[in-house]
Write an enzyme that holds these catalytic residues in place. Structure first.
Site, mmCIF file in Angstrom:
data_model
loop_
_atom_site.group_PDB
_atom_site.id
_atom_site.type_symbol
_atom_site.label_atom_id
_atom_site.label_comp_id
_atom_site.label_asym_id
_atom_site.label_seq_id
_atom_site.Cartn_x
_atom_site.Cartn_y
_atom_site.Cartn_z
ATOM 1 N N ASP A 1 0.861 -1.174 0.000
ATOM 2 C CA ASP A 1 0.000 0.000 0.000
ATOM 3 C C ASP A 1 0.909 1.240 0.000
ATOM 4 O OD1 ASP A 1 -2.550 1.343 0.219
ATOM 5 O OD2 ASP A 1 -1.992 1.816 2.278
ATOM 6 N N ASP B 1 -0.345 5.118 0.667
ATOM 7 C CA ASP B 1 -0.684 6.113 1.685
ATOM 8 C C ASP B 1 -0.602 5.495 3.073
ATOM 9 O OD1 ASP B 1 -1.500 8.414 -0.005
ATOM 10 O OD2 ASP B 1 -3.055 7.036 -0.693
#
Length: 347
Positions: free
Chosen positions: A24, A26
Site C-alpha cells: 500500500d 498512503d
C-alpha cells in the site's frame, strides 16, 4: 500461515520468504508528499535482496506513471508498471458491463480517466453526454457539482462502480475524508449501492495478480479493513505496519479477517525474521520473554522480554497481547480492554 490465530513467525527475513511485496502507498510508503521514516532504506534493501516491489493503492486520483514519478523522486525507483490502483480495477469492472468504446461518467480525477482509456472507454463529465455507466473514485477536486451529476446518473439507472470505499485517507496534515465519504453522499441521495472494485474486495486482488504475476506475494499495509482484509480474501499473507491508520488497540480487537500474518512498526519489518508466539501453561501466550493472558476479563502483560524497553520488546509484547485477545474472541468472548497493557508497552 495466512491470518493465523496468533501472529505468525518466519525464520527468514520476509524479503527472502516472499517473492513480491504488494505495498500500500498512503500511510505505508508515504504520507502526502513525504516518505515515511525508514521506508526508502527498507525498500532499497528488500529490492537488493531480490524481492519485487509492487505498489497497490486504493487511491484512484493519480495515474500509475504519476505515482511512479513521485516514488522515484522520494528515492524509491519505480515504473508505471509497478503501480496498480483501484482505478484500473474499477475500469476493468466497467468494461465488463458496457459495450466497447462506451462513454462513462467519471466522478474523480486523471487516474480514472486514464484507466478507462486503457480499456477503450471514453470519459465524460455529464449525464447529458450519454454515458453507459458511472465510475467514482477519490480526487481532491470532487465537489458538489460532480456528486450531484453522479446522483442524477445513478438515479437514472446507470451501472455504478466505485473504485473503493475507504472512509478516510492519511495526509501530511492528518486523516482526511476518503472516497467512501463521497460515495456515501451519492448513496444517501439515491438509495443505490455501487459495485466496489478496490481493496478488500476480489476485483482488486485479481487486478494485482494479473499485473504482477506474483507467485508468493506478501501484502503490506496499514489498514485492517482494506489491506489486511484484502489479503485474507485473496488467501495470501500480510504484514501490518503502524505508520498510517491502524492502531494496536484496533489490532487487539480484530476479527479473523482483520488479523495480519505479521506486524511491525514500519517497513523495516520486511528485513527481519519474525519471532514465534507460543502458548503457555497458564493459558496465556509468550513471545521472546513477553507474556500475556486474560485475567477477569482484562488483558494482563507479563515477562521482562528479550530487549526490555526497546522497540523489539514492545512489539513482542503486542504479539503476545494479540494472541491472548484473539483466543478470547475466538472462544466467543467480547473484545477486551487492552489500554492498560498497551500503555505498559508504550503504545
Amino acid at each position: 500461515m495466512t491470518n493465523p490465530q496468533v501472529p505468525g513467525h518466519s525464520d527468514q527475513p520476509l524479503m527472502a520468504a516472499y517473492d513480491t511485496a504488494l505495498l500500500d502507498l498512503d500511510g505505508v510508503v508515504y504520507a502526502g508528499p513525504a516518505a515515511i521514516e525508514h521506508a526508502v532504506d527498507s525498500l532499497d534493501a528488500a529490492r537488493a535482496a531480490g524481492m519485487r516491489l509492487a505498489y497497490v493503492t486504493n487511491n484512484a486520483s493519480r495515474p500509475p506513471r504519476v505515482v511512479a514519478e513521485h516514488l522515484t523522486e522520494l528515492g524509491v525507483p519505480a515504473d508505471a508498471g509497478d503501480v496498480i490502483n483501484s482505478a484500473q480495477a474499477a475500469a476493468r469492472l466497467v468494461a465488463e458491463k458496457v459495450p466497447a468504446g462506451s462513454k462513462v461518467l467519471v466522478i474523480g480525477g486523471p487516474g480514472l480517466v486514464e484507466a478507462l482509456a486503457e480499456r477503450g472507454l471514453v470519459a465524460v463529465e455529464s449525464l447529458a453526454d450519454g454515458p453507459a455507466a458511472v465510475v467514482q473514485g477519490f480526487d481532491p477536486s470532487v465537489g458538489w457539482e460532480q456528486l450531484a451529476e453522479a446522483a442524477y446518473a445513478v438515479a437514472a439507472g446507470l451501472p455504478w462502480v466505485a473504485s473503493n470505499t475507504d472512509m478516510s485517507i492519511p495526509t501530511a496534515r492528518g486523516v482526511a475524508p476518503g472516497n467512501g465519504t463521497l460515495v456515501a453522499a451519492v448513496r444517501a441521495a439515491t438509495g443505490a449501492e455501487p459495485e466496489v472494485a478496490g481493496k478488500p474486495l476480489p476485483p482488486m486482488h485479481r487486478e494485482t495478480v494479473l499485473r504482477t504475476g506474483a507467485k508468493r506475494p506478501l501484502v503490506v499495509g496499514d489498514r485492517l479493513d482494506t489491506d489486511i482484509e484484502g489479503a485474507y480474501n485473496g488467501g495470501v499473507d500480510s504484514l501490518l505496519v503502524f505508520t498510517g491508520v491502524g492502531t494496536p488497540a484496533q489490532l487487539i480487537a480484530a476479527p479473523p479477517q482483520h488479523r495480519p500474518t505479521y506486524l511491525a512498526a514500519d517497513l523495516r519489518g520486511l528485513l527481519e525474521p519474525h519471532p514465534a508466539v507460543t502458548a503457555t501453561a497458564d493459558g496465556g501466550f509468550e513471545c521472546r520473554g513477553r507474556s500475556a493472558r486474560v485475567v477477569d476479563g482484562e488483558l494482563r502483560l507479563g515477562g521482562a522480554g528479550a530487549g526490555q524497553g526497546d522497540q523489539a520488546d514492545r512489539y513482542d509484547g503486542l504479539r503476545a497481547l494479540c494472541a491472548a485477545a484473539w483466543a478470547e474472541l475466538d472462544r466467543g468472548g467480547e473484545p477486551l480492554d487492552g489500554r492498560k497493557a498497551l500503555a505498559e508497552l508504550g503504545f
